[in-house]
Scaffold this motif. Structure first.
Motif, PDB file in Angstrom:
ATOM      1  N   ALA A   1       1.107  -1.380  -0.200  1.00 37.66           N
ATOM      2  CA  ALA A   1       0.028   0.043   0.357  1.00 37.66           C
ATOM      3  C   ALA A   1       1.136   1.314  -0.545  1.00 37.66           C
ATOM      4  O   ALA A   1       1.981   1.025   0.242  1.00 37.66           O
ATOM      5  CB  ALA A   1      -0.653  -0.101   1.302  1.00 37.66           C
ATOM      6  N   ALA A   2       0.103   2.782  -0.232  1.00 37.54           N
ATOM      7  CA  ALA A   2       1.056   3.835  -0.020  1.00 37.54           C
ATOM      8  C   ALA A   2       1.840   3.736   1.008  1.00 37.54           C
ATOM      9  O   ALA A   2       2.788   4.528   0.993  1.00 37.54           O
ATOM     10  CB  ALA A   2      -0.064   4.869  -0.388  1.00 37.54           C
ATOM     11  N   ASP A   3       1.470   3.626   2.458  1.00 40.80           N
ATOM     12  CA  ASP A   3       1.682   3.850   3.439  1.00 40.80           C
ATOM     13  C   ASP A   3       2.793   3.051   3.838  1.00 40.80           C
ATOM     14  O   ASP A   3       3.290   2.853   5.341  1.00 40.80           O
ATOM     15  CB  ASP A   3       1.046   4.120   4.284  1.00 40.80           C
ATOM     16  CG  ASP A   3       0.003   2.847   4.543  1.00 40.80           C
ATOM     17  OD1 ASP A   3      -0.312   1.984   3.643  1.00 40.80           O
ATOM     18  OD2 ASP A   3      -0.669   2.305   5.727  1.00 40.80           O
ATOM     19  N   GLY A   4       2.779   1.643   3.283  1.00 35.41           N
ATOM     20  CA  GLY A   4       4.468   0.609   3.420  1.00 35.41           C
ATOM     21  C   GLY A   4       3.336  -0.765   3.202  1.00 35.41           C
ATOM     22  O   GLY A   4       2.987  -1.226   2.508  1.00 35.41           O
ATOM     23  N   VAL A   5       4.505  -2.394   3.628  1.00 36.67           N
ATOM     24  CA  VAL A   5       3.648  -3.157   3.102  1.00 36.67           C
ATOM     25  C   VAL A   5       2.985  -3.487   4.462  1.00 36.67           C
ATOM     26  O   VAL A   5       3.142  -3.894   5.536  1.00 36.67           O
ATOM     27  CB  VAL A   5       4.621  -3.911   2.766  1.00 36.67           C
ATOM     28  CG1 VAL A   5       4.449  -5.753   2.709  1.00 36.67           C
ATOM     29  CG2 VAL A   5       5.675  -3.298   1.851  1.00 36.67           C
ATOM     30  N   TRP A   6       1.747  -4.209   4.441  1.00 34.52           N
ATOM     31  CA  TRP A   6       1.163  -4.649   5.321  1.00 34.52           C
ATOM     32  C   TRP A   6       0.520  -6.218   5.333  1.00 34.52           C
ATOM     33  O   TRP A   6       0.951  -7.374   4.069  1.00 34.52           O
ATOM     34  CB  TRP A   6      -0.394  -4.518   5.653  1.00 34.52           C
ATOM     35  CG  TRP A   6      -0.678  -2.606   4.845  1.00 34.52           C
ATOM     36  CD1 TRP A   6      -0.476  -1.891   4.660  1.00 34.52           C
ATOM     37  CD2 TRP A   6      -1.178  -2.477   6.414  1.00 34.52           C
ATOM     38  NE1 TRP A   6      -0.529  -0.596   5.538  1.00 34.52           N
ATOM     39  CE2 TRP A   6      -1.097  -0.686   6.600  1.00 34.52           C
ATOM     40  CE3 TRP A   6      -1.090  -2.809   8.324  1.00 34.52           C
ATOM     41  CZ2 TRP A   6      -1.290  -0.040   8.082  1.00 34.52           C
ATOM     42  CZ3 TRP A   6      -1.987  -2.153   8.940  1.00 34.52           C
ATOM     43  CH2 TRP A   6      -2.019  -0.579   9.135  1.00 34.52           C
ATOM     44  N   VAL A   7       1.278  -7.000   6.539  1.00 31.86           N
ATOM     45  CA  VAL A   7       1.575  -8.168   6.988  1.00 31.86           C
ATOM     46  C   VAL A   7       0.048  -8.932   7.682  1.00 31.86           C
ATOM     47  O   VAL A   7       0.155  -8.897   8.579  1.00 31.86           O
ATOM     48  CB  VAL A   7       2.707  -8.682   7.657  1.00 31.86           C
ATOM     49  CG1 VAL A   7       3.126 -10.255   7.706  1.00 31.86           C
ATOM     50  CG2 VAL A   7       3.691  -7.910   6.302  1.00 31.86           C
ATOM     51  N   GLU A   8      -0.152 -10.218   6.792  1.00 33.11           N
ATOM     52  CA  GLU A   8      -1.366 -10.549   7.257  1.00 33.11           C
ATOM     53  C   GLU A   8      -1.323 -12.179   7.964  1.00 33.11           C
ATOM     54  O   GLU A   8      -0.686 -12.506   6.932  1.00 33.11           O
ATOM     55  CB  GLU A   8      -2.861 -10.274   6.812  1.00 33.11           C
ATOM     56  CG  GLU A   8      -3.838 -10.993   7.596  1.00 33.11           C
ATOM     57  CD  GLU A   8      -5.684 -10.757   6.252  1.00 33.11           C
ATOM     58  OE1 GLU A   8      -6.545 -11.052   7.500  1.00 33.11           O
ATOM     59  OE2 GLU A   8      -4.865 -10.230   5.575  1.00 33.11           O
ATOM     60  N   ASP A   9      -1.598 -12.305   9.502  1.00 35.29           N
ATOM     61  CA  ASP A   9      -0.685 -13.737   9.610  1.00 35.29           C
ATOM     62  C   ASP A   9      -2.660 -14.313  10.139  1.00 35.29           C
ATOM     63  O   ASP A   9      -3.666 -14.091   9.847  1.00 35.29           O
ATOM     64  CB  ASP A   9      -0.420 -13.693  11.274  1.00 35.29           C
ATOM     65  CG  ASP A   9      -0.903 -12.752  12.475  1.00 35.29           C
ATOM     66  OD1 ASP A   9      -1.722 -13.409  12.181  1.00 35.29           O
ATOM     67  OD2 ASP A   9       0.075 -12.177  12.701  1.00 35.29           O
ATOM     68  N   ALA A  10      -2.303 -16.305   9.784  1.00 34.81           N
ATOM     69  CA  ALA A  10      -3.489 -16.684  10.277  1.00 34.81           C
ATOM     70  C   ALA A  10      -3.728 -16.645  11.903  1.00 34.81           C
ATOM     71  O   ALA A  10      -5.196 -16.936  11.740  1.00 34.81           O
ATOM     72  CB  ALA A  10      -2.591 -18.313  10.254  1.00 34.81           C
ATOM     73  N   GLY A  11      -3.572 -15.273  12.611  1.00 33.37           N
ATOM     74  CA  GLY A  11      -3.906 -15.614  14.176  1.00 33.37           C
ATOM     75  C   GLY A  11      -5.069 -14.863  13.793  1.00 33.37           C
ATOM     76  O   GLY A  11      -5.715 -14.656  15.009  1.00 33.37           O
TER      77      GLY A  11
END
Length: 404
Positions: free
Chosen positions: A207-217
């Protein structure tokens, strides 16, 4: 190594290491369990200078291991240290010719495969199936397209002493199992990085504000950059919106499923105990077109408990289930000349996402996987940690030329 800011490490498993996997096998003759390495087992101090430099930095104890290989076929056993059956004068001639050809082979372009070179020079099928094929199978678990390897890469291994046809070669192993160096690394990370174990990542969104990391939890966190130290197929599956170059490059890297079993079933070994070697290949087909039809078993004798094996099984492998200790399913990269052409440099850093690992460049070996991580870290602002080690630094500089 200079600071590159706050770091978070996501690991899907409960422990760090991945392919660096040590299994504790219940002992037979003594009370303590025997540590057995399943994935990364040995390194060659000259051929793997950055691995050696890392272990030196971590002050990890290592020990010498004499590597030799047996190849069982049609009731006979060939060994690369001269201890097996005399197979044929023709095979001896091919071995001598291959050693003599190696200085010329290292100058061949990557497009010239072993198969093409052997066909042109008239090397026998026996040499491929019973001799060189098993040796290569020890280093690269993937069997598919193994003879499509660039000829120069194998010749380099011969000239640098990593591949031998005339005796055991000295390698080294981490004392107490390879996990010892992972534990040392993890200890150094404490206070410098947040370790998120048993936390699989399921989505990477730029995204414009960085990298978003989504985890399984259900966790979701923003970072300036993300480094994907996973295989190419997994990396591609995590990207929320991969670019066309990312789809093309990551999607072009092929993998083969492999199952490795830790066990005590001696039937996978040569019938004569004196022919047991560190690597033991059992040919399962007399078909001359089946270059690598068979199974590889790794065996390192251990004081008081000599019969623990790690076998890369095939459909034909039969093991006594009561003697199986553990089973490990991985994917290994299929190696051919495309391995040297499918560089990931065009997609490195796009939208803050970087890639490293055995698939990133060169051969899928521990040395190149480590160097790819060092190169990405350097690109993000860290310094190369082994600059005072001439041998490691020179090898790293050569690696970076190809990496870039």
């Amino acid at each position: 190594m200079s600071s590159i800011g706050e770091v978070a490490v996501y690991e899907a498993n409960a422990e760090l290491g991945g392919h660096v996997c040590t299994v504790d096998v219940p002992a037979n003759a003594h009370s303590e369990a025997v540590p057995v390495d399943v994935g990364f087992q040995l390194y060659h101090a000259t051929h793997n200078p950055n691995v050696r430099a890392l272990l030196d930095l971590l002050e990890v104890q290592t020990e010498a291991v004499a590597f030799s290989l047996s190849s069982s076929f049609e009731g006979r056993v060939w060994t690369n240290d001269g201890g097996g059956d005399r197979v044929s004068a023709a095979l001896d001639g091919d071995i001598a010719r291959f050693i003599a050809d190696a200085p010329m082979m290292v100058h061949l372009p990557p497009q010239v495969s072993l198969r093409a070179f052997f066909d042109q020079r008239g090397y026998s099928a026996d040499f491929r199936r019973w001799c060189l094929g098993p040796i290569l199978s020890f280093w690269w678990v993937s069997r598919a397209a193994l003879f499509e390897l660039p000829a120069f890469a194998v010749a380099a291994g011969v000239l640098q002493g990593a591949i031998s046809f005339s005796g055991a070669t000295e390698y080294r192993a981490v004392s107490g199992g390879a996990r010892a160096y992972i534990q040392r690394l993890a200890a150094r990370l404490e206070g410098q990085a947040r370790l998120r174990l048993a936390t699989p990542v399921i989505r990477i969104e730029r995204a414009a504000d960085g990298v978003w990391v989504e985890d399984a939890g259900g966790g979701r966190a923003r970072f300036d950059r993300a480094v994907l130290a996973v295989d190419a197929a997994t990396a591609l599956s995590l990207l929320a919106a991969p670019s066309e170059p990312e789809r093309a490059l990551l999607g072009s890297i092929r993998f083969e499923p492999s199952t490795l079993v830790v066990h005590r079933d001696e039937r996978v070994m040569p019938a004569r105990r004196e022919l047991w070697r560190y690597g033991n290949f059992r040919v399962s087909s007399a078909d001359p077109q089946a270059d690598l039809s068979g199974e590889m078993t790794y065996w390192q004798p251990r004081p008081g408990d000599p019969s623990v094996f790690v076998t890369v099984i095939t459909e034909a492998t039969e093991l006594d289930p009561d003697k199986v200790v553990s089973e490990h399913r991985w994917r290994h990269r299929i190696i051919d000349h495309h391995t040297f052409e499918a560089r990931l440099s065009p997609i490195q850093g796009q939208g803050g996402v970087w890639y490293c690992g055995g698939h990133a460049v060169g051969l899928p070996v521990h040395e190149h996987a480590l160097c790819s991580g060092l190169a990405v870290a350097e690109a993000l602002g860290a310094s190369y940690p082994f600059a005072d080690d001439t041998q490691a630094a020179q090898a790293y500089a050569q690696f970076k030329t190809h990496f870039a």
